[in-house]
Design a protein around this motif. Structure first.
Motif, short mmCIF file in Angstrom:
data_model
loop_
_atom_site.label_atom_id
_atom_site.label_comp_id
_atom_site.label_asym_id
_atom_site.label_seq_id
_atom_site.Cartn_x
_atom_site.Cartn_y
_atom_site.Cartn_z
N MET A 1 0.76 -1.24 -0.01
CA MET A 1 -0.25 -0.16 -0.05
C MET A 1 0.96 1.38 0.17
N PHE A 2 2.03 1.35 0.83
CA PHE A 2 2.90 2.42 0.66
C PHE A 2 3.36 2.60 -0.44
N PHE A 3 3.90 1.62 -1.21
CA PHE A 3 4.45 1.59 -2.53
C PHE A 3 3.41 2.43 -3.48
N LEU A 4 2.10 2.12 -3.63
CA LEU A 4 1.16 2.63 -4.47
C LEU A 4 1.12 4.11 -4.12
N THR A 5 0.97 4.55 -2.63
CA THR A 5 0.64 5.74 -2.43
C THR A 5 1.94 6.58 -2.62
N TYR A 6 3.03 6.29 -2.52
CA TYR A 6 4.51 6.84 -2.76
C TYR A 6 4.53 7.17 -4.41
N LEU A 7 4.33 6.26 -4.86
CA LEU A 7 3.92 6.05 -6.44
C LEU A 7 3.01 7.16 -6.89
N ARG A 8 1.86 7.30 -6.55
CA ARG A 8 0.93 8.20 -7.00
C ARG A 8 1.37 9.65 -6.64
N ARG A 9 1.94 9.81 -5.41
CA ARG A 9 2.30 11.15 -5.10
C ARG A 9 3.71 11.67 -5.71
N GLU A 10 4.48 10.68 -6.06
CA GLU A 10 5.77 11.07 -6.97
C GLU A 10 5.23 11.34 -8.53
N LEU A 11 4.14 10.68 -8.95
CA LEU A 11 3.84 11.06 -10.32
C LEU A 11 3.07 12.49 -10.20
N ARG A 12 2.37 12.71 -9.34
CA ARG A 12 1.62 13.98 -9.17
C ARG A 12 2.52 15.04 -8.99
N ARG A 13 3.57 14.83 -8.23
CA ARG A 13 4.62 16.04 -7.95
C ARG A 13 5.43 16.22 -9.13
N ARG A 14 5.76 15.23 -10.07
CA ARG A 14 6.47 15.32 -11.37
C ARG A 14 5.64 15.36 -12.61
N MET A 15 4.52 15.98 -12.43
CA MET A 15 3.24 15.60 -13.49
C MET A 15 3.85 16.11 -14.65
N ARG A 16 4.77 17.59 -14.94
CA ARG A 16 5.18 17.88 -16.10
C ARG A 16 6.10 16.76 -16.88
N GLN A 17 6.93 16.43 -15.97
CA GLN A 17 8.07 15.18 -16.76
C GLN A 17 7.12 13.97 -16.95
N ALA A 18 6.20 13.62 -15.89
CA ALA A 18 5.45 12.33 -16.48
C ALA A 18 4.84 12.46 -17.66
N VAL A 19 4.33 13.80 -17.98
CA VAL A 19 3.35 13.95 -19.22
C VAL A 19 4.20 14.05 -20.40
N PHE A 20 5.40 14.71 -20.19
CA PHE A 20 6.48 14.74 -21.41
C PHE A 20 6.90 13.29 -21.81
N VAL A 21 7.24 12.46 -20.87
CA VAL A 21 7.74 11.22 -21.12
C VAL A 21 6.58 10.15 -21.98
N ALA A 22 5.36 10.70 -21.18
CA ALA A 22 4.31 9.80 -21.82
C ALA A 22 3.70 9.83 -22.94
N LEU A 23 4.04 11.34 -23.42
CA LEU A 23 3.64 11.95 -25.03
C LEU A 23 4.77 11.54 -25.64
N GLY A 24 6.04 11.35 -25.45
CA GLY A 24 7.00 10.79 -26.38
C GLY A 24 6.74 9.16 -26.65
N LEU A 25 6.38 8.57 -25.66
CA LEU A 25 5.98 7.01 -25.91
C LEU A 25 4.90 6.78 -26.61
N ALA A 26 4.02 7.87 -26.41
CA ALA A 26 2.76 7.45 -27.15
C ALA A 26 2.82 8.01 -28.68
N ILE A 27 3.49 8.90 -28.74
CA ILE A 27 3.98 9.28 -30.35
C ILE A 27 4.37 8.18 -30.93
N GLY A 28 5.58 7.44 -30.41
CA GLY A 28 6.19 6.58 -31.21
C GLY A 28 5.03 5.18 -31.29
N ILE A 29 4.33 4.96 -30.21
CA ILE A 29 3.55 3.90 -30.33
C ILE A 29 2.43 4.02 -31.32
N GLY A 30 1.73 5.17 -31.28
CA GLY A 30 0.74 5.62 -32.03
C GLY A 30 1.08 5.50 -33.51
#
Length: 485
Positions: free
Chosen positions: A1-30
């Motif tokens: 449970m702590f792993f998921l909570t920590y994971l969610r908070r870190e993704l939210r705290r680094r939202m800009r970087q997560a979005v940028f990485v996700a979009l890069g992968l999305a363009i390649g996969i698309g």
């Protein structure tokens, strides 16, 4: 449970970087999904053309070269001799199979491009180990000419149409297997020796042939029991008759003999797609003089925009997708390593509190894989959008394929009264030509493409997380705490 909570908070705290990485992968996969969808659409268009040639269930076709004509004329041109009807000028004479005609209608049903095979040879092919079914077919040309009479002393232009003798016992093999019944009924077992015919709907409309009417084929009246259409075919046979009746009425222009008990094309279905090559070799060993053609051989002969699009989607599109994926994975890995470098104090504190390197690595991997999965989901959406755009703007593809219907006769000179000449000689060999077919391109996203997108997303996340985890694992608690201080 702590792993998921920590994971969610870190993704939210680094939202800009997560979005940028996700979009890069999305363009390649698309892009990968779009290329796969376009490639699948082109292959489906080619398959549609090939099915229209030889039928849906046909994997291999077997033909032979025609025999050279015998010494005596069996299907000769018109000759001039004697007075014409009414006593004016020369008369027209047609000699066919050793018999000459000077009046009336001459209607001959003759073999087309190929030589003849026996029914016994078809039975041998059907008994081969990797063959599931084999059927014979007879592609014929009906040549008709009306000779001069007292009421009409002029020679009328000859007419020709193509006839396909169909093996009723194997409805899933041969050209008729791809036809769609538009009205009337199809052949039944009771029609084996009946004078009944199916007529191509387009040919029927242009020649005023109606359901239930009679039409002459080889000098014999046949009843039209149904009208059919061939999707995606540029030159389908004009009429289809039971094979036994086609054999009885047809003659071989090379020998002048009847085609009873003989066919000119064998349609073969392999036990599985993997056995097609084995079937081809088995038939070549059984009949060394025969020409054995598989669907792959036919696909190699298809030219036009369909073939060009297939090469473009298969070569340029594939490598473009690969390069974009490599770039996306590289960017994701670099950004993840940079993020780990900025989190040195955080990881140092965690290590000082007792976290092992394995736990920190798993946390970084979890964040990266989650970002990759989000990018994969977006990429699937982009792939569907790309396929929809292709369907919307893609023009119809054209494919030029070898004609399988036998073609019409080669134009030859027929001379009549007053030197008038026109038309096609009865019994003339069929023209082996090519047909251009327009087929719509319809790209599609398959389950396999979606699964590949998910795997690529997870692989991209694991790759980026592996580099980030490797960077985090090298941190030392003392150095990290010193940086905190």
């Amino acid at each position: 449970m702590f792993f998921l909570t920590y994971l969610r908070r870190e993704l939210r705290r680094r939202m800009r970087q997560a979005v940028f990485v996700a979009l890069g992968l999305a363009i390649g996969i698309g892009l990968v999904i779009t290329v796969m969808g376009a490639s699948a659409g082109v292959k489906a268009a080619q398959a549609k053309v090939l099915r229209a040639l030889y039928g849906i269930g046909t994997d291999v076709t077997v033909t032979t070269k025609p025999k050279p004509p015998s010494g005596k004329p069996v299907s000769g041109n018109a000759t001039i001799g004697g007075p014409a009807p009414g006593g004016a000028g020369p008369r027209a004479e047609i000699c066919l199979n050793g018999k000459c005609y000077t009046s009336g209608t001459v209607d001959a049903l003759v073999l087309g491009d190929y030589g003849s095979l026996s029914q016994a040879e078809i039975a041998q092919i059907a008994r081969l180990h990797d063959v599931s079914a084999a059927a014979g077919g007879l592609l014929l040309t009906d040549n008709r000419i009306v000779l001069p009479s007292k009421t009409n002393p002029n020679i009328q232009p000859p007419t020709s149409f193509t006839v396909d003798g169909t093996d009723i016992s194997h409805p899933r093999l041969g050209p008729l297997s791809n036809a769609r019944l538009t009205s009337g009924r199809a052949f039944t077992a009771a029609d084996q020796d009946a004078n009944v015919a199916l007529v191509d709907a387009g040919y029927a409309a242009s020649h005023d042939i109606e359901l239930g009417s009679t039409t002459a084929i080889g000098g014999t009246k046949f009843t039209v029991i149904g009208l059919v259409s061939q999707p995606g075919s540029g030159s389908p046979p004009n009429m289809y008759v039971p094979l036994a009746r086609a054999e009885a009425l047809a003659s071989d222009p090379g020998t002048g003999k009847s085609m009873t008990g003989k066919i000119d094309t064998a349609y073969v279905s392999a036990a599985s797609a993997a056995d097609i090559g084995a079937v081809q070799k088995e038939i070549e060993h059984l009949l060394p003089q025969a020409t054995v053609t598989s669907s792959a051989d036919l696909a190699g002969e298809v030219t036009g925009s369909a073939a060009s699009a297939a090469k473009l989607a298969g070569a340029l599109g594939k490598w473009l997708a690969v390069l974009v994926l490599i770039a996306a994975f590289a960017v994701a890995s670099l950004l993840t390593m940079a993020a780990v470098a900025r989190r040195v104090p955080e990881f140092g504190t965690l290590k000082a509190l007792g976290w092992r390197s394995r736990r920190i690595v798993s946390q970084v991997l979890g964040e990266s894989v989650s970002t990759g999965i989000i990018g994969g989901a977006i990429g699937v959406g982009l792939g569907f959008a790309g396929v929809a755009i292709i369907d919307k703007i893609a023009p119809k593809l054209s494919a030029t394929v070898p004609s399988a219907s036998g073609g019409l006769g080669v134009p030859q000179t027929i001379t009549g009264p007053g030197g008038v000449s026109s038309g096609t000689a009865i019994g003339g060999p069929a023209a082996a030509g090519h047909t251009s077919v327009a087929v719509p391109m319809s790209a599609s996203v398959t389950i396999g493409a979606i699964l590949l997108a998910v795997l690529l997303a997870v692989a991209g996340g694991l790759l980026a997380g592996s580099f980030g985890g490797w960077r985090a694992a090298r941190l030392r608690p003392a150095a990290a705490l010193a940086r905190v201080a």
